[in-house]
Write an enzyme that holds these catalytic residues in place. Structure first.
Site, mmCIF file in Angstrom:
data_model
loop_
_atom_site.group_PDB
_atom_site.id
_atom_site.type_symbol
_atom_site.label_atom_id
_atom_site.label_comp_id
_atom_site.label_asym_id
_atom_site.label_seq_id
_atom_site.Cartn_x
_atom_site.Cartn_y
_atom_site.Cartn_z
ATOM 1 N N ASP A 4 0.811 -1.220 0.000
ATOM 2 C CA ASP A 4 0.000 0.000 0.000
ATOM 3 C C ASP A 4 0.846 1.272 0.000
ATOM 4 O O ASP A 4 0.709 2.150 0.862
ATOM 5 C CB ASP A 4 -0.937 0.014 1.214
ATOM 6 C CG ASP A 4 -1.687 -1.290 1.405
ATOM 7 O OD1 ASP A 4 -2.007 -1.931 0.393
ATOM 8 O OD2 ASP A 4 -1.958 -1.667 2.560
ATOM 9 N N GLU A 15 -11.277 -1.178 -3.784
ATOM 10 C CA GLU A 15 -10.608 -0.510 -2.667
ATOM 11 C C GLU A 15 -9.485 0.384 -3.182
ATOM 12 O O GLU A 15 -9.250 0.489 -4.388
ATOM 13 C CB GLU A 15 -10.053 -1.542 -1.676
ATOM 14 C CG GLU A 15 -8.948 -2.417 -2.228
ATOM 15 C CD GLU A 15 -8.471 -3.457 -1.219
ATOM 16 O OE1 GLU A 15 -9.107 -3.622 -0.160
ATOM 17 O OE2 GLU A 15 -7.439 -4.115 -1.494
#
Length: 354
Positions: A52, A226
């Site tokens: 991420d 997401e």
């Protein structure tokens, strides 16, 4: 030869040799200094681990964050190609009075209204899983100063599971984008947007912008949309998001497109691409590429994509996901062209200006 003549000859020869030696010492040039070659390339991955990834530039420095799981860490560097040697600072941990959290995910650093904010997701050990939280820092340098906990970030009356918060600014207003559940019992992840009244406060309503509907968005369980990220170009605003579950090798990037002047709370303003815009490259050791961010080169002439991927199939959602970056271009219709994940170990030109 008489003895006195031989002595005179030896004396003259010694003087001549000494004179020649001194002359050579005076005229011989010193050896040139050894200059190490200047490296103009870099290779992926940037770090051995870093799920991420997120990057923001302010002034002469880039600030980088990724999921560590147990704290919030910022790396500061003048050159993204040298991220591996950047100074790393732990700026916050949840082991503080009144804070009870675990599984800290997907932090993002934003500079808003003259202050720094970190948006992150964490499990508060209650309430059926993750929620979004905000920290604030008034220091000019986010690796210094004090981070103040501004609390949980949720639409009033809709305190539901939520991760991957990011900020969109359009038409003079500010909005939060995130991935969440439709209801407390739902597992599929959808993309939502809500207006912000302050960097730590949402005002309703919560609007759904995307849900997993195509086959490439529904690999693994649950089905996932997401990691929304904002990208602007010309007269268009894009939301680049990650689809399918991170446990699969088919985690990929999707695209939503709207006019740069459209009302982002209006779902009809957004057009969803029917195909993914960035997918795995098994030959290049890039499995499950996604959860991206964007930055420009130091001189502002190049656009760069940063993302994570696994080097082997079947590695899933863990710390084997490593951050990589590559330059991208634009299609004739103004949409981004991310190409194919570049193979690890490939020498790539450094971002312009480095």
């Amino acid at each position: 030869m008489p003895t006195h003549m031989r002595c005179l000859f030896r004396r003259l020869l010694t003087i001549s040799l000494l004179t020649l030696t001194l002359a050579c010492q005076k005229t011989a040039a010193p050896p040139p200094p050894v200059t190490p070659p200047t490296l103009t390339t870099f290779t992926n991955p940037l770090l051995q681990a870093g799920p991420d990834p997120w990057v923001i530039r302010r002034g002469d420095f880039y600030y980088y964050m990724h999921t560590t799981g147990n704290n919030l860490t910022i790396r500061k560097t003048a050159k993204m190609s040298e991220l591996g040697s950047a100074v790393s600072t732990v700026v916050w941990t949840p082991q503080q009075a009144g804070v009870n959290q675990r599984d800290i995910w997907a932090p993002e650093l934003h500079f808003l209204d003259g202050k720094w904010y970190i948006y992150y997701a964490a499990d508060p050990l209650c309430c059926d899983g993750h929620r979004l939280y905000v920290l604030e820092n008034a220091s000019p340098d986010p690796t210094t100063g004090t981070w103040v906990d501004k609390g949980r970030l949720a639409v009033p009356g809709q305190d539901l599971w939520a991760i991957d918060g990011t900020v969109l600014e359009q038409n003079g207003k500010r909005y939060l984008l995130w991935s969440g559940h439709e209801t407390a019992s739902s597992q599929a992840q959808r993309l939502y947007i809500a207006e912000m009244s302050t960097p730590w406060t949402l005002v309703g309503p919560r609007i759904e912008l995307s849900r997993p509907e195509y086959g490439w968005e529904q690999n693994g369980s649950p089905a996932v949309n997401e990691g929304p990220e904002v990208l602007r170009h010309g007269n268009q605003t894009f939301i680049v998001y990650s689809a399918s579950h991170c446990s699969t090798d088919d985690y990929a990037l999707g695209l939503l497109t709207a006019s740069a002047t459209a009302d982002p709370l209006r779902p009809a303003a957004w057009t969803k691409s029917a195909a993914p815009v960035f997918v795995k490259n098994p030959a290049g050791r890039a499995f499950g590429p996604g959860h991206n961010g964007f930055f420009q080169s130091k001189d502002g002439t190049e656009d760069w994509l940063i993302y994570h991927a696994n080097a082997q199939p079947g590695q899933g959602c863990g710390d084997t996901r490593s951050p990589r970056m590559q330059k991208f271009t634009w299609n004739a219709d103004g949409t981004p062209n991310f190409g194919t994940p570049v193979a690890t170990g490939t020498a790539l030109p450094k971002p312009a200006g480095e």
